[in-house]
Design a protein around this motif. Sequence first.
Motif, mmCIF file in Angstrom:
data_model
loop_
_atom_site.group_PDB
_atom_site.id
_atom_site.type_symbol
_atom_site.label_atom_id
_atom_site.label_comp_id
_atom_site.label_asym_id
_atom_site.label_seq_id
_atom_site.Cartn_x
_atom_site.Cartn_y
_atom_site.Cartn_z
ATOM 1 N N ASP A 77 67.608 71.386 30.802
ATOM 2 C CA ASP A 77 68.423 70.561 31.689
ATOM 3 C C ASP A 77 69.406 69.755 30.835
ATOM 4 O O ASP A 77 69.149 69.491 29.655
ATOM 5 N N LEU A 78 70.522 69.358 31.417
ATOM 6 C CA LEU A 78 71.515 68.597 30.655
ATOM 7 C C LEU A 78 71.386 67.090 30.859
ATOM 8 O O LEU A 78 71.581 66.312 29.931
ATOM 9 N N GLY A 79 71.063 66.652 32.074
ATOM 10 C CA GLY A 79 71.011 65.225 32.363
ATOM 11 C C GLY A 79 69.664 64.619 32.016
ATOM 12 O O GLY A 79 68.822 64.403 32.890
ATOM 13 N N LEU A 80 69.442 64.330 30.740
ATOM 14 C CA LEU A 80 68.160 63.799 30.274
ATOM 15 C C LEU A 80 68.264 62.298 30.019
ATOM 16 O O LEU A 80 69.364 61.778 29.772
ATOM 17 N N PRO A 81 67.155 61.567 30.068
ATOM 18 C CA PRO A 81 67.217 60.102 30.024
ATOM 19 C C PRO A 81 67.720 59.519 28.709
ATOM 20 O O PRO A 81 68.255 58.411 28.696
ATOM 21 N N ASP A 82 67.557 60.227 27.595
ATOM 22 C CA ASP A 82 67.970 59.676 26.302
ATOM 23 C C ASP A 82 69.198 60.374 25.735
ATOM 24 O O ASP A 82 69.509 60.224 24.549
ATOM 25 N N GLY A 83 69.905 61.130 26.561
ATOM 26 C CA GLY A 83 71.111 61.789 26.084
ATOM 27 C C GLY A 83 71.375 63.075 26.831
ATOM 28 O O GLY A 83 70.640 63.441 27.751
ATOM 29 N N ASP A 84 72.427 63.761 26.440
ATOM 30 C CA ASP A 84 72.786 65.016 27.088
ATOM 31 C C ASP A 84 72.013 66.163 26.443
ATOM 32 O O ASP A 84 71.907 66.247 25.218
ATOM 33 N N GLY A 85 71.492 67.055 27.284
ATOM 34 C CA GLY A 85 70.725 68.182 26.770
ATOM 35 C C GLY A 85 71.521 69.085 25.855
ATOM 36 O O GLY A 85 70.945 69.792 25.020
ATOM 37 N N SER A 86 72.832 69.064 25.982
ATOM 38 C CA SER A 86 73.657 69.895 25.111
ATOM 39 C C SER A 86 73.473 69.533 23.636
ATOM 40 O O SER A 86 73.726 70.352 22.746
ATOM 41 N N GLU A 87 73.011 68.303 23.362
ATOM 42 C CA GLU A 87 72.758 67.888 21.985
ATOM 43 C C GLU A 87 71.656 68.738 21.354
ATOM 44 O O GLU A 87 71.676 68.999 20.146
ATOM 45 N N VAL A 88 70.697 69.172 22.173
ATOM 46 C CA VAL A 88 69.628 70.031 21.665
ATOM 47 C C VAL A 88 70.208 71.359 21.199
ATOM 48 O O VAL A 88 69.874 71.854 20.113
ATOM 49 N N VAL A 89 71.104 71.942 22.014
ATOM 50 C CA VAL A 89 71.729 73.214 21.641
ATOM 51 C C VAL A 89 72.559 73.038 20.368
ATOM 52 O O VAL A 89 72.481 73.852 19.438
ATOM 53 N N ARG A 90 73.360 71.978 20.337
ATOM 54 C CA ARG A 90 74.246 71.754 19.183
ATOM 55 C C ARG A 90 73.447 71.642 17.897
ATOM 56 O O ARG A 90 73.751 72.312 16.891
ATOM 57 N N ARG A 91 72.402 70.815 17.914
ATOM 58 C CA ARG A 91 71.598 70.621 16.707
ATOM 59 C C ARG A 91 70.852 71.893 16.318
ATOM 60 O O ARG A 91 70.715 72.215 15.130
ATOM 61 N N LEU A 92 70.382 72.618 17.314
ATOM 62 C CA LEU A 92 69.632 73.844 17.043
ATOM 63 C C LEU A 92 70.507 74.870 16.331
ATOM 64 O O LEU A 92 70.099 75.480 15.332
ATOM 65 N N ARG A 93 71.730 75.050 16.828
ATOM 66 C CA ARG A 93 72.609 76.061 16.246
ATOM 67 C C ARG A 93 73.160 75.650 14.879
ATOM 68 O O ARG A 93 73.633 76.495 14.128
ATOM 69 N N LEU A 94 73.082 74.358 14.554
ATOM 70 C CA LEU A 94 73.553 73.898 13.252
ATOM 71 C C LEU A 94 72.512 74.050 12.155
ATOM 72 O O LEU A 94 72.813 73.849 10.978
#
Length: 257
Positions: A77-94
């Motif tokens: 999901d993208l709308g998470l309480p401590d930030g945007d879920g897209s941050e998980v994708v970004r960090r993972l791919r880096l």
Amino acid sequence: MSDQGRWLPALTSQLSGLRIAAHNACMRILVVEDNEGIAAGLRTNLMQRGYAVDVCASVAEAWHALSAERFDAVLLDLGLPDGDGSEVVRRLRLQTGRPGVPQLPDPATPVLILTARDQVQDRVAGLNLGADDYLVKPFDMDELEARLRAMMRRAAGQASPVIRHADLEVDPAARTIRQAGQKVEVSPREFAVLWALLLARGRVLSRPQIEEHLYSWGDTVESNAVEVYVHHLRKKLGQKIIVTMRGVGYFMPQEQE
């Protein structure tokens, strides 16, 4: 998630009287969703369909889970309480590492974004960040599972929905195995062990690596369970189907050209 009231009943309507088949695990999925009702509906439906499922409710929890354990796919999901879920994708791919050397978090972990954001620019942004697929809520569970299977096939370099190896045909959607055209009955966890070894053909999987495909957090892991499942598979499919590398693990040999 203002529209969740319209579709959450559809997701959870199957739950009444449903026996959660946690033992029927084939692939391990991480669900990252902060709404408890949606998370519970996803978990129960996916477990009923044969997946081991773990749930996180925040970016921090998701990153901790991915850093500690290996998952076959992430539903994010993208709308998470401590930030945007897209941050998980970004960090993972880096994440970087040496080619061929297992690492956690695994930057190749397939990610399917599951969100109420339905604008084209949102989909484009998510895919450009490195998500493998994008599905807008409300969604149909059959479509979600089909996308999951397709996403994991691509990650494994497998174009066909049915894997063929020697005289075996294994269909993960129907959970069926045929040998020389004849159907072979196996238990759900026997199927899970065979499927994990098939996807890793030619590579040795340790017992803990195989167990990751079988169990969710909190499940009781029997010390000799993998050995028992391998023994049963050999009795049903032949002694040479799975090779033991003593002190290391198990593997299925590559087919000879």
